[in-house]
Design a protein around this motif. Structure first.
Motif, PDB file in Angstrom:
ATOM      1  N   ARG A  79       0.827  -1.350  -0.069  1.00  0.00           N
ATOM      2  CA  ARG A  79       0.109  -0.002  -0.030  1.00  0.00           C
ATOM      3  C   ARG A  79       1.016   1.219   0.079  1.00  0.00           C
ATOM      4  O   ARG A  79       0.529   2.450  -0.631  1.00  0.00           O
ATOM      5  CB  ARG A  79      -0.917  -0.068   1.168  1.00  0.00           C
ATOM      6  N   ASP A 124      -9.363   0.016   1.017  1.00  0.00           N
ATOM      7  CA  ASP A 124      -8.763   1.063   1.224  1.00  0.00           C
ATOM      8  C   ASP A 124      -7.124   0.627   1.659  1.00  0.00           C
ATOM      9  O   ASP A 124      -6.169   1.138   1.109  1.00  0.00           O
ATOM     10  CB  ASP A 124      -9.044   2.124   2.026  1.00  0.00           C
ATOM     11  N   PHE A 125      -6.777  -0.074   2.746  1.00  0.00           N
ATOM     12  CA  PHE A 125      -5.754  -0.610   3.168  1.00  0.00           C
ATOM     13  C   PHE A 125      -4.871  -1.404   2.322  1.00  0.00           C
ATOM     14  O   PHE A 125      -3.628  -1.464   2.386  1.00  0.00           O
ATOM     15  CB  PHE A 125      -5.939  -1.492   4.507  1.00  0.00           C
ATOM     16  N   GLY A 126      -5.708  -2.007   1.364  1.00  0.00           N
ATOM     17  CA  GLY A 126      -4.905  -2.881   0.224  1.00  0.00           C
ATOM     18  C   GLY A 126      -4.956  -4.500   0.414  1.00  0.00           C
ATOM     19  O   GLY A 126      -4.106  -4.971  -0.116  1.00  0.00           O
ATOM     20  N   GLN A 163      -4.961  -5.700  -2.956  1.00  0.00           N
ATOM     21  CA  GLN A 163      -3.651  -5.774  -3.673  1.00  0.00           C
ATOM     22  C   GLN A 163      -2.889  -6.833  -3.289  1.00  0.00           C
ATOM     23  O   GLN A 163      -2.201  -7.496  -3.856  1.00  0.00           O
ATOM     24  CB  GLN A 163      -3.150  -4.188  -3.204  1.00  0.00           C
TER      25      GLN A 163
END
Length: 483
Positions: A50, A186-188, A191
């Motif tokens: 992130r 949002d924190f990833g 990902q």
């Protein structure tokens, strides 16, 4: 942001160097570092990704555990070479021969080209399968070689493992109530999933197991905390509960130390409860009951009752007030009764369906379909489902599966024998408790889940199994205690 990520990598490198130094001094302490470190492995990778940290650096951080395993292999080879030069030959036990045979089968299957099995397998899938399969005998070997009865080392390892699990439980309880579900996107979290090679189709692209789906269609939040997975919390927790109990019962110099140890035990239990992994919750209640019968302490009988009540609350009461979201991850108020346990549970039907599929798959492929065919990454698996047991049958055929299954059960028996050998010595009997009672509780989970992909579980169980075999063996066959 990238600079912050690089600075975090530097700080982790300093911490890693301290860990390597501790392992060089006492190799047995690697167990505590590996299991404790895996509790924070995923969240650290997520943060680094992130922050935009260069991927090469993230890969280096990701390989910290492989570095420790390689160091342990070197130390094992050095001990073996010294023993060879001194004219000492190891006296192998029956389980050693079984583990050696399993290792040989894995190596043979690793050398067979995937094309011969007729199932498309990528090189990445095959390497993952080789790593997981060979990790089991390697950890068993470390448990056999790096055996110790030193109280300071045993307490150090227990403290590292129990302390990390308690931190997971505490952070998870905070996360559930203070961190909105959408924040994980949002924190990833997505990902991280992509980085690890997984593709999920849950709300917002999150893993489906972030939630328990109620019969009414709404999603109930589960603790995912530093594992970024409720299953990691639950399955590792089942093996750590016996260690937390021993840590709470060991002789301590003060009342405050005892209260802290009991609090850590409670936080480990809380972590499993809030993971809301239903089978793990039921097994934990059974596990604590077995430990109470074994140690026959009044507070443990009370703890068994409290854990059983906690399980009932989590299954039937928590859905009425726990964090709730819809398919778009919007918070939902509780305006109706919710149910996550019922006779037509879709998750239960899916597990039974996968087991039936696995049985048929093994019947059709008695020689297996090669390493990697059961790896559940990259969206290309065509092998068995998510059963650790059937994965071995599916990849290594009847020979590999027929070696693995009795090998696992014999490890449980070795843990029980080691408990008898410990003769009530709490610290000495801690890892045998993991191999016996913990392994027994984990058996049903290995039937329905690919648990050895959770490295914290693999590290702890198979090292504890090797340690138990050494402890249960007659003194002439035990390894020399490492300095």
């Amino acid at each position: 942001m990238t600079i912050i990520g690089v600075l975090l990598v530097v700080a982790l490198a300093v911490l890693y160097a301290a860990g390597i130094r501790a392992i060089l001094a006492v190799p047995f302490r690697a167990l505590g570092i590996l299991v404790g470190g895996m509790a924070f492995h995923n969240v650290v990778l997520m943060i680094l990704l992130r922050l935009g940290t260069p991927h090469a650096l993230v890969r280096v951080v990701q390989a910290w555990k492989e570095g420790i395993l390689l160091l342990l292999l070197v130390l094992t080879a050095r001990i073996g070479l010294r023993a060879w030069r001194a004219g000492s030959r190891p006296r192998l036990l029956f389980l050693d021969w079984v583990m050696a045979a399993f290792t040989l089968v894995v190596i043979v299957y690793a050398l067979i080209p995937a094309s011969l099995f007729g199932v498309p397998v990528t090189l990445g899938q095959k390497l993952i399968a080789v790593r997981v399969d060979l990790l089991l005998p390697a950890l068993y070997l470390f448990g056999r070689v790096f055996w110790t009865s030193r109280r300071a080392d045993l307490a150090w390892v227990l403290g590292a493992i129990v302390g990390s699990a308690a931190a997971v439980g505490l952070l998870g309880a905070i996360e559930l109530w203070l961190i909105p579900t959408r924040a994980w996107v949002d924190f990833g979290a997505n990902q991280l999933s992509a980085w690890l090679g997984f593709t999920y189709h849950g709300p917002g692209g999150l893993p489906e197991n972030f939630f328990q789906t109620s019969s009414e269609g709404l999603l109930l939040r589960r603790e995912v905390t530093t594992y970024v997975s409720p299953l990691g919390v639950a399955y590792a927790g089942l093996l750590i509960v016996p260690l937390a109990l021993v840590f709470a019962r060991r002789p301590v110099p003060s009342r405050w130390s005892r209260l802290l140890a009991v609090a850590l035990f409670g936080l480990v239990v809380v972590g499993i409860l809030f993971s809301l992994t239903r089978l793990a919750l039921a097994l934990m209640a059974v596990e604590v009951g077995l430990l109470a019968l074994l140690f026959r302490r009044l507070w443990l009988y009370a703890a068994t009752l409290l854990v059983a009540i906690g399980v009932v609350i989590m299954l039937y009461v928590y859905p009425q007030f726990g964090p709730l979201v819809d398919r778009q991850l919007n918070p939902v108020s509780h305006n109706q009764a919710l149910h996550i346990v019922n006779g037509t549970d879709p998750s239960l039907r899916e597990h039974f369906g996968l087991l039936g599929y696995d049985l048929e798959y093994v019947r059709l492929h008695p020689l297996g379909t090669g390493l990697g065919s059961a790896v559940h990454r990259f969206g290309t698996s065509q092998g068995t489902g998510e059963s650790a047991i059937f994965d071995f049958f599916g990849e290594l055929g009847v020979v590999g599966g027929a070696l693995y299954l009795p090998m696992y059960l014999l490890m449980i028996l070795a843990g029980l024998r080691a408990l008898l050998r410990a003769r009530g010595d709490l610290l000495l009997g801690a890892l045998p408790l993991v191999a016996s009672i913990g392994g027994l509780m984990l058996f049903l989970i290995t039937l329905t889940s690919d648990v050895w992909g959770n490295l914290a579980v693999a590290f702890l169980f198979w090292w504890a199994a090797g340690y138990s075999v050494t402890l249960a063996a007659p003194p002439p066959t035990r390894s020399i205690e490492t300095p």
